[in-house]
Write an enzyme that holds these catalytic residues in place. Structure first.
Site, short mmCIF file in Angstrom:
data_model
loop_
_atom_site.label_atom_id
_atom_site.label_comp_id
_atom_site.label_asym_id
_atom_site.label_seq_id
_atom_site.Cartn_x
_atom_site.Cartn_y
_atom_site.Cartn_z
N ASN A 10 63.45 61.16 33.55
CA ASN A 10 62.91 61.98 32.46
C ASN A 10 63.24 61.44 31.06
OD1 ASN A 10 61.72 64.05 34.18
ND2 ASN A 10 63.83 64.61 34.65
N TYR A 22 67.64 67.11 22.89
CA TYR A 22 67.78 65.65 23.03
C TYR A 22 67.37 64.87 21.78
CZ TYR A 22 68.35 67.03 27.87
OH TYR A 22 68.82 67.63 29.02
N ASN A 73 72.82 56.15 31.76
CA ASN A 73 72.62 57.58 31.59
C ASN A 73 71.90 58.04 32.85
OD1 ASN A 73 71.86 60.18 31.06
ND2 ASN A 73 71.12 59.77 28.99
N ALA A 76 69.88 63.94 35.13
CA ALA A 76 70.34 65.03 36.00
C ALA A 76 71.06 64.54 37.25
CB ALA A 76 69.16 65.92 36.39
N ASP A 86 78.49 56.15 44.24
CA ASP A 86 78.95 55.07 45.13
C ASP A 86 78.46 53.71 44.64
OD1 ASP A 86 80.24 56.86 46.76
OD2 ASP A 86 78.73 56.84 48.35
N HIS A 99 75.61 60.22 27.80
CA HIS A 99 74.66 61.33 27.72
C HIS A 99 74.35 61.61 26.27
CE1 HIS A 99 74.79 62.36 31.96
NE2 HIS A 99 76.08 62.06 31.90
N SER A 101 73.32 64.59 25.14
CA SER A 101 73.86 65.92 24.83
C SER A 101 75.31 66.02 25.28
CB SER A 101 73.01 66.99 25.53
OG SER A 101 73.05 66.82 26.93
C1 DQA Z 1 71.22 64.11 29.96
C2 DQA Z 1 71.86 65.43 30.41
C3 DQA Z 1 71.34 65.84 31.77
O1 DQA Z 1 71.90 67.10 32.15
C4 DQA Z 1 69.84 65.98 31.76
O2 DQA Z 1 69.36 66.28 33.04
C5 DQA Z 1 69.16 64.78 31.19
C6 DQA Z 1 69.71 64.18 29.98
C7 DQA Z 1 71.68 63.72 28.53
O3 DQA Z 1 71.53 62.54 28.19
O4 DQA Z 1 72.11 64.57 27.76
O5 DQA Z 1 68.12 64.35 31.68
O6 DQA Z 1 71.65 63.06 30.83
#
Ligand code: DQA
Length: 144
Positions: A10, A22, A73, A76, A86, A99, A101
């Site tokens: 995503n 984000y 990154n 989720a 692993d 991340h 966030s």
């Molecule tokens: C994320 C945080 C995850 O919880 C979320 O599913 C993402 C983005 C972040 O970069 O803050 O896709 O990895």
């Protein structure tokens, strides 16, 4: 020094996806900033984005011989993928989890990362800058 950046699911939608969480930076903009910083630091950088868990694992396996460090990154997948944890643990080079966030300030199901424990370190909460901080940290630890 060669560094691979793996963006998870995503993240190709950054810029349009929940900008209140984000930010408005697109993935292409994050990659461009990373490339610029890498050039400045004398690092050879490649970035890749995959939505599928298996494709992320394949990218990590391929990195085993080719890179000196990895930034990931996992999106989720960070919250539940023991398979990616692993794959990270199988690498002999340092891996930093990033991340955008601050997971500690988010919903309960996002507060745990099962992948971060396989990494050398973890940067979260600084938007696209999290990646740049990870890159600088890796340059310092790999060179020393
Ligand atoms: C994320 C945080 C995850 O919880 C979320 O599913 C993402 C983005 C972040 O970069 O803050 O896709 O990895």
């Amino acid at each position: 020094m060669r560094v691979l950046v793996v963006h998870g699911p995503n993240l190709n939608l950054l810029g349009e996806r929940q900008p209140e969480i984000y930010g408005t930076q697109t993935l292409a903009e994050i990659d461009a900033a990373l490339m610029q910083e890498a050039k400045h630091l004398g690092i050879e950088l490649r970035t890749t984005q995959h939505n599928a868990e298996g494709a992320i694992i394949d990218a990590l396996h391929a990195a085993r011989e080719e890179y000196d460090a990895v930034i990931i990154n996992p999106g989720a997948y960070a919250h539940y993928s023991y398979a990616i944890a692993d794959a990270i643990a199988s690498l002999r080079v340092p891996v930093v989890e990033v991340h955008l966030s601050n997971l500690a300030a988010r919903e309960t199901h996002r507060r745990t990362s099962v992948t971060a424990g396989s990494c050398k370190g973890y940067v979260a909460g600084f938007g696209g800058r999290s990646y740049l901080m990870a890159l600088r940290a890796l340059q310092e630890i790999v060179k020393s």
